[in-house]
Design an enzyme around this catalytic site. Structure first.
Site, PDB file in Angstrom:
ATOM      1  CG  LEU A 100      -2.040  -1.022   1.287  1.00 10.37           C
ATOM      2  CD1 LEU A 100      -2.648  -1.064   2.678  1.00 10.37           C
ATOM      3  CD2 LEU A 100      -3.107  -0.714   0.252  1.00 10.37           C
ATOM      4  CG  ASP A 101      -0.427   4.730  -2.143  1.00 10.16           C
ATOM      5  OD1 ASP A 101      -1.149   4.735  -1.134  1.00 10.16           O
ATOM      6  OD2 ASP A 101      -0.860   5.044  -3.265  1.00 10.16           O
ATOM      7  CB  THR A 102       2.724   7.308   1.816  1.00  7.13           C
ATOM      8  OG1 THR A 102       4.021   6.813   1.461  1.00  7.13           O
ATOM      9  CG2 THR A 102       2.822   8.034   3.149  1.00  7.13           C
TER      10      THR A 102
END
Length: 327
Positions: A100-102
């Site tokens: 998952l990205d930030t």
């Protein structure tokens, strides 16, 4: 009850899921969990230091003098002392599944030790994932998020829930056609029909992002919430999807939340939050996910058996000189 560190360490091999909050990188979560586990492991009872047999001199008093003799003595090895070698456990192999990205949040699958081998099988299984997306009509930004630079403002009074659901149906229908293409299954066969009825059609190789299902959970203009079932996606692709929905509705939209609620067999119910990233909680999570890990192992064995069945026998190749010698 004092627990033995090596016994607890052997229980850490497996897979589990944690909840990633928004604004935190997935690498930081992985490193934080590894640090906590190492700290808890080193606080448990450690193996005693090894002992070596030494012949040490010892004096015995005689009538007129002291006689020196060698006595067999077992002494601890100083190299095994914690003050010499440092902590016993300094590294754990912690791997991450679909990342998952930030800015995103939700279910993040991790694996420790031998469980990292199952992550490959998880990728090859082409599992579907569920997301909850929140969007806002009326503006567009340069990165499709509500925190980006606003590049356009539009009206949204003409948008209704029926219009939104019609657009969602069109997107889902076009992606169903893409799923049939990438599944490489003959649509005229009974097998294809049964797979389609059961919803088990899957791409056999890595494909572009595919949306399998979309529905509107909440519609309160300018805000709306969607539930999306997809595969091979990225979080930025889902944000762009919200932007394109706004364009199709003759308006604009930005994405304010991307939250993964399911990653294959892992759901929010089995995801550990920040307060439960300690040794005891992670061991319990691995035990609870042991059946899922067993399914991955069986799938890997089945895939290996199928590859052996379809493997053509190799025919020995001989050079011209070897053929003459054989004759």
């Amino acid at each position: 009850m004092v627990r033995y560190a090596p016994a607890v360490y052997r229980m850490l091999h497996g897979m589990f899921a944690v909840y990633k909050p928004p604004g935190v990188k997935w690498k930081m979560i992985r490193d934080t969990i590894e640090t906590k586990l190492l700290k808890d492991l080193n606080s448990l009872k450690q193996p005693p230091p090894q002992h070596h047999v030494r012949f040490l001199p010892a004096g015995t008093e005689g009538n007129d003098r002291v006689e020196l003799t060698r006595v067999v003595t077992s002494v601890p090895v100083l190299a095994d002392h914690v003050l010499v070698k440092g902590p016993t456990y300094t590294h754990l192999k912690v791997g991450a599944g679909h990342r998952l990205d930030t800015q995103s949040s939700g279910v993040l699958v991790l694996a420790i030790g031998h469980g990292n081998k199952l992550l490959t099988e998880m990728y090859n299984s082409h599992f579907t994932k569920d997301y909850t997306l929140r969007g806002t009509f009326g503006k567009a930004t340069n990165d499709f998020t509500d925190t980006g630079n606003v590049i356009e403002k539009t009206t949204y009074d003409h948008i209704t829930r029926d219009k939104l659901e019609r657009i969602l149906a069109v997107i889902q229908g076009s992606n169903q056609k893409a799923l049939l293409v990438h599944s490489h299954v003959d649509l005229k066969t009974q097998e294809a029909y049964e797979l389609a009825v059961e919803g088990q059609l899957r791409p056999i190789v890595k494909s572009p992002p595919i949306i399998l299902g979309m529905r509107c959970l909440d519609f309160s203009p300018p805000d709306f919430t969607l539930e999306v079932q997809c595969m091979h996606e990225t979080q930025q692709y889902l944000r762009k999807l919200i932007h394109e929905i706004g364009l199709e509705l003759k308006s604009s939209a930005t994405c304010s939340q991307v939250r993964r609620t399911r990653d294959g067999p892992f759901t929010l119910d089995c995801a550990r939050t920040h307060n439960h990233w300690g040794l005891d909680s992670i061991c319990q999570a691995i035990r609870e996910c042991r059946e899922i890990a067993a399914e991955f192992s069986r799938a890997r064995e089945l895939r290996s058996a199928e590859m052996l069945e379809h493997e053509e026998p190799k025919v020995a190749q001989f050079s011209k000189e070897e053929e003459e010698l054989r004759l």
